[in-house]
Scaffold this motif. Structure first.
Motif, PDB file in Angstrom:
ATOM      1  N   THR A  74       0.838  -1.198   0.000  1.00 39.67           N
ATOM      2  CA  THR A  74       0.000   0.000   0.000  1.00 39.67           C
ATOM      3  C   THR A  74       0.873   1.248   0.000  1.00 39.67           C
ATOM      4  OG1 THR A  74      -1.664  -1.169   1.312  1.00 39.67           O
ATOM      5  CG2 THR A  74      -1.853   1.231   1.202  1.00 39.67           C
ATOM      6  N   VAL A  75       0.470   2.232  -0.780  1.00 39.82           N
ATOM      7  CA  VAL A  75       1.117   3.545  -0.761  1.00 39.82           C
ATOM      8  C   VAL A  75       0.107   4.560  -0.230  1.00 39.82           C
ATOM      9  CG1 VAL A  75       2.074   5.402  -2.192  1.00 39.82           C
ATOM     10  CG2 VAL A  75       2.740   3.028  -2.603  1.00 39.82           C
ATOM     11  N   VAL A  76       0.551   5.371   0.712  1.00 36.55           N
ATOM     12  CA  VAL A  76      -0.279   6.427   1.300  1.00 36.55           C
ATOM     13  C   VAL A  76       0.081   7.714   0.564  1.00 36.55           C
ATOM     14  CG1 VAL A  76      -0.925   7.611   3.424  1.00 36.55           C
ATOM     15  CG2 VAL A  76      -0.256   5.198   3.493  1.00 36.55           C
ATOM     16  N   ALA A  77      -0.872   8.233  -0.213  1.00 31.41           N
ATOM     17  CA  ALA A  77      -0.559   9.293  -1.173  1.00 31.41           C
ATOM     18  C   ALA A  77      -1.474  10.497  -0.995  1.00 31.41           C
ATOM     19  CB  ALA A  77      -0.694   8.760  -2.603  1.00 31.41           C
ATOM     20  N   PRO A  78      -0.923  11.717  -1.063  1.00 29.19           N
ATOM     21  CA  PRO A  78      -1.754  12.915  -0.931  1.00 29.19           C
ATOM     22  C   PRO A  78      -2.522  13.242  -2.202  1.00 29.19           C
ATOM     23  CG  PRO A  78       0.549  13.532  -1.241  1.00 29.19           C
ATOM     24  CD  PRO A  78       0.518  12.037  -1.136  1.00 29.19           C
ATOM     25  N   VAL A  79      -3.710  13.806  -2.004  1.00 24.95           N
ATOM     26  CA  VAL A  79      -4.486  14.427  -3.074  1.00 24.95           C
ATOM     27  C   VAL A  79      -4.648  15.888  -2.702  1.00 24.95           C
ATOM     28  CG1 VAL A  79      -6.710  14.529  -4.237  1.00 24.95           C
ATOM     29  CG2 VAL A  79      -5.692  12.306  -3.689  1.00 24.95           C
ATOM     30  N   TYR A  80      -4.290  16.780  -3.600  1.00 25.99           N
ATOM     31  CA  TYR A  80      -4.196  18.202  -3.296  1.00 25.99           C
ATOM     32  C   TYR A  80      -5.445  18.946  -3.787  1.00 25.99           C
ATOM     33  CZ  TYR A  80       0.633  16.430  -3.556  1.00 25.99           C
ATOM     34  OH  TYR A  80       1.776  15.674  -3.424  1.00 25.99           O
ATOM     35  N   LEU A  99      -2.361   8.235 -10.297  1.00 26.22           N
ATOM     36  CA  LEU A  99      -2.034   7.425  -9.128  1.00 26.22           C
ATOM     37  C   LEU A  99      -2.739   6.077  -9.186  1.00 26.22           C
ATOM     38  CD1 LEU A  99      -2.162   9.935  -6.119  1.00 26.22           C
ATOM     39  CD2 LEU A  99      -0.170   8.634  -6.886  1.00 26.22           C
ATOM     40  N   LEU A 100      -4.024   6.101  -9.522  1.00 20.50           N
ATOM     41  CA  LEU A 100      -4.787   4.859  -9.596  1.00 20.50           C
ATOM     42  C   LEU A 100      -4.179   3.907 -10.615  1.00 20.50           C
ATOM     43  CD1 LEU A 100      -8.433   6.284  -9.542  1.00 20.50           C
ATOM     44  CD2 LEU A 100      -7.310   5.024  -7.700  1.00 20.50           C
ATOM     45  N   GLY A 107       0.483  -3.508  -8.616  1.00 23.94           N
ATOM     46  CA  GLY A 107      -0.116  -4.411  -7.647  1.00 23.94           C
ATOM     47  C   GLY A 107      -0.263  -3.826  -6.266  1.00 23.94           C
ATOM     48  N   MET A 108      -0.458  -2.519  -6.169  1.00 25.98           N
ATOM     49  CA  MET A 108      -0.539  -1.827  -4.884  1.00 25.98           C
ATOM     50  C   MET A 108      -1.941  -1.306  -4.623  1.00 25.98           C
ATOM     51  SD  MET A 108       2.625  -1.296  -3.403  1.00 25.98           S
ATOM     52  CE  MET A 108       4.352  -1.241  -3.891  1.00 25.98           C
ATOM     53  N   ARG A 109      -2.260  -1.149  -3.350  1.00 22.10           N
ATOM     54  CA  ARG A 109      -3.440  -0.413  -2.919  1.00 22.10           C
ATOM     55  C   ARG A 109      -3.022   1.003  -2.540  1.00 22.10           C
ATOM     56  NH1 ARG A 109      -8.295  -3.440  -3.771  1.00 22.10           N
ATOM     57  NH2 ARG A 109      -7.701  -5.629  -3.596  1.00 22.10           N
ATOM     58  N   LEU A 110      -4.018   1.871  -2.375  1.00 22.69           N
ATOM     59  CA  LEU A 110      -3.770   3.254  -1.995  1.00 22.69           C
ATOM     60  C   LEU A 110      -4.593   3.626  -0.766  1.00 22.69           C
ATOM     61  CD1 LEU A 110      -3.960   5.034  -5.489  1.00 22.69           C
ATOM     62  CD2 LEU A 110      -1.877   4.682  -4.134  1.00 22.69           C
ATOM     63  N   VAL A 111      -3.995   4.404   0.103  1.00 24.09           N
ATOM     64  CA  VAL A 111      -4.720   5.200   1.094  1.00 24.09           C
ATOM     65  C   VAL A 111      -4.524   6.649   0.675  1.00 24.09           C
ATOM     66  CG1 VAL A 111      -4.828   5.952   3.503  1.00 24.09           C
ATOM     67  CG2 VAL A 111      -4.431   3.536   2.973  1.00 24.09           C
ATOM     68  N   HIS A 180     -11.667  -0.797  -6.279  1.00 22.89           N
ATOM     69  CA  HIS A 180     -11.253  -0.305  -4.959  1.00 22.89           C
ATOM     70  C   HIS A 180      -9.748  -0.450  -4.723  1.00 22.89           C
ATOM     71  CE1 HIS A 180     -15.442   0.189  -4.360  1.00 22.89           C
ATOM     72  NE2 HIS A 180     -15.684  -1.095  -4.364  1.00 22.89           N
ATOM     73  N   THR A 181      -9.002   0.145  -5.641  1.00 27.65           N
ATOM     74  CA  THR A 181      -7.577   0.334  -5.393  1.00 27.65           C
ATOM     75  C   THR A 181      -7.387   1.160  -4.131  1.00 27.65           C
ATOM     76  OG1 THR A 181      -7.171   0.281  -7.768  1.00 27.65           O
ATOM     77  CG2 THR A 181      -5.437   1.220  -6.401  1.00 27.65           C
TER      78      THR A 181
END
Length: 555
Positions: A74-80, A99-100, A107-111, A180-181
């Motif tokens: 999982t990568v925790v990524a900002p949305v501006y 990002l999606l 093969g990653m999920r996102l927060v 639901h990435t």
């Protein structure tokens, strides 16, 4: 706000929004633990949070291979906000779509982190059209009447405009992320008041002089036996009143002012989160910047979802599923434990990027049933810290089915030495056994040029780089049966004793190995020198290992 949300929701009414193609990520209770369920299964986040300015796809793209190699899922990524709504009412989701796409390809999920009204207290990510119109979008003020770079939470225009943008983001995810990435969303970032304990604008002053909302007083009265002790002490010190103004109920000092601001920050965040959940009800949380020792409200980002204010935030923001700490201090276990108060599920979205992160993660999963652990600026992680985290996350990957099945049932434990000065062994009781765990830090193996080598659980070198320093020490335990246990970690020595007297503990067998596809793969037996001829189990310093141990009793 209602009219703008109706516009955002037209896709549902017109039938243009697809139905969910996969089960929506959600939270589920298991015993005393709360689990994140993704695709129908418990999901432990082996994550990393990006640096604040690293969330744009073109910049991040070169880092994905490195993130995969570190065993992240999982990568925790900002949305501006300023990027997705550069002109009011006109949204550009190209950065989100990038990002999606890249997360899916790797093969990653996102927060996702919503950098909306506040980021580290300040309103630096609001769009230019908000910053430039200070009449329509007022700022907080200090006690001298000077404006701060902080949107005031006392103005509906600030709240409703943020909520509209956040709802648009969640609606976009509904239509563009049917698989639901994105598994969870953070609402705002490290909310707080600084450099004073409260907003002194005229609207804030009017609210401070008004009665404390009945909803808060009812919550405090109903939950009084379980309230955070600091909040309860502030309330009682002011007389324990059940009604009155904020100063009358909580005192006129900075502690009372912080509670006042916490309620209004949380109520604002509630409106934003609820607008987003009306579009797509993913799990949502708010995070907090923690308090340095001795700091008073105003010297730190006051009134955020801090441990002593958890109850205020829960009362005002029920749309948030949990509150989360950003932990940068050495006393990791202290802060992590505070965020399990009142059953709050533990998720650590942001933590110090250091060698200790590797063992902090194991402790959080083993001792506190954490849903996830994420060091900060993960794309910048360098050796040997990156190597340690890679090896640690490899253990978590292997053990996820075992951990998930046992969370909330008292069948796991975590071991952590807070500092090299702490020599006292840690003692843990598990069923009919007592474990005494001591910690041993040492430099990992080195190459000829002095670079450190981080060794994984299969005895292979996972990474090399960075000058060798002292390896961390810590790990976790999983109970496989009444007398059989799995130990994972680095730099641990464990001795055993029956919980009841009259007998001694012996090691029936000890083997090193790993799990692949849920099946144990034997590597070697450790019944001789490695267990000190049956006296202890040792996970050697400088190397992450996984050992399966059976105990027995003798007189």
């Amino acid at each position: 706000m209602k009219s703008s949300l109706i516009v955002v929701s037209l896709g549902i009414l017109l039938g243009t929004a697809p139905l969910f193609a996969a089960e929506l990520p959600h939270l589920r209770q298991q015993g005393t633990a709360t689990q994140l369920i993704v695709d129908g299964q418990p999901f432990l986040i082996r994550g990393g949070e990006l640096g604040n300015s690293s969330g744009e796809p073109d910049y991040l793209r070169a880092s994905w291979a490195k993130l995969r190699a570190m065993n992240l899922n999982t990568v925790v990524a900002p949305v501006y906000w300023d990027v997705i709504e550069p002109v009011e009412g006109k949204f550009d989701f190209a950065s989100v779509d990038g990002l999606l796409a890249d997360a899916r390809a790797n093969g990653m999920r996102l927060v996702l982190l919503w950098f909306g009204s506040w980021k580290n207290s300040m309103s630096c990510y609001v769009p230019a059209w908000v910053k430039l119109d200070q009449v329509r979008f007022p700022r907080a003020q200090d006690s001298a009447g000077r404006g701060l770079e902080i949107l005031s939470p006392f103005h509906p225009a600030n709240r409703d405009t943020d909520a509209r943008a956040f709802a648009a983001l969640m609606h976009h995810l509904k239509t563009e992320d049917p698989g639901h990435t994105v598994v969870m969303v953070q609402v705002e970032n490290e909310i707080g008041m600084i450099p004073e304990a409260r907003d002194h604008s005229p609207e804030a002053a009017k609210a401070f002089a008004a009665p404390v909302p009945t909803a808060l007083m009812d919550y405090l009265d109903k939950n009084q036996p379980r309230l955070a002790p600091e909040l309860l002490a502030t309330w009682r010190a002011a007389g324990g009143k059940t009604s009155g103004t904020w100063a009358e109920v909580f005192g006129a000092g900075s502690a009372g002012e912080e509670i006042f601001m916490a309620w209004h920050f949380a109520a604002y965040t509630q409106a934003v989160a609820a607008a987003g959940k009306a579009e797509l009800p993913l799990p949502m949380y708010a995070n907090a910047a923690l308090i340095r020792p001795g700091y008073q409200p105003g010297q730190y980002p006051s009134a955020g979802p801090l441990p002593h204010l958890i109850d205020v935030w829960r009362a005002a923001a029920p749309a948030l599923d949990l509150l989360a700490p950003d932990i940068y201090f050495q006393n990791f276990s202290y802060w992590a434990q505070l965020y399990t108060r009142s059953g709050n599920p533990l998720f650590i979205p942001e933590a110090m990027r250091s060698p200790e992160a590797a063992v902090n993660a194991l402790y959080a999963f083993g001792a506190l049933d954490a849903m996830g652990f994420c060091p900060f600026a993960i794309e910048s992680n360098t050796e040997p810290a990156a190597g340690f985290l890679t090896a640690s996350f490899d253990l978590v990957r292997q053990l996820t089915p075992l951990l998930a099945a046992r969370q909330g049932r008292g069948l796991t434990a975590g071991f952590l030495q807070e500092s090299v000065e702490t020599k006292q062994p840690q003692q843990v009781r598990q069923g009919d056994w007592i474990f005494r765990v001591s910690f041993e830090r040492a430099a990992p193996p080195q190459l000829a040029d002095g670079l450190a080598v981080v060794v994984g659980a299969d005895n292979s070198a996972l990474a090399a780089g960075g000058r060798a320093g002292t390896a961390p020490a810590g790990g976790l335990m999983v109970a496989l049966g009444d007398d059989e246990f799995l130990f994972a970690g680095i730099g641990l020595t464990i001795t055993f004793a029956p919980a009841t007297g009259g007998q001694q503990a012996g090691i029936l067998s000890c083997e090193e190995g790993r799990y692949e596809a849920g099946e144990w793969q034997h590597l070697r037996w450790l019944n001789g020198d490695q267990t000190h001829q049956g006296r202890h189990v040792r996970l050697e310093p400088g190397r992450f290992t996984l050992q399966r141990v059976k105990l027995y009793r003798y007189r």
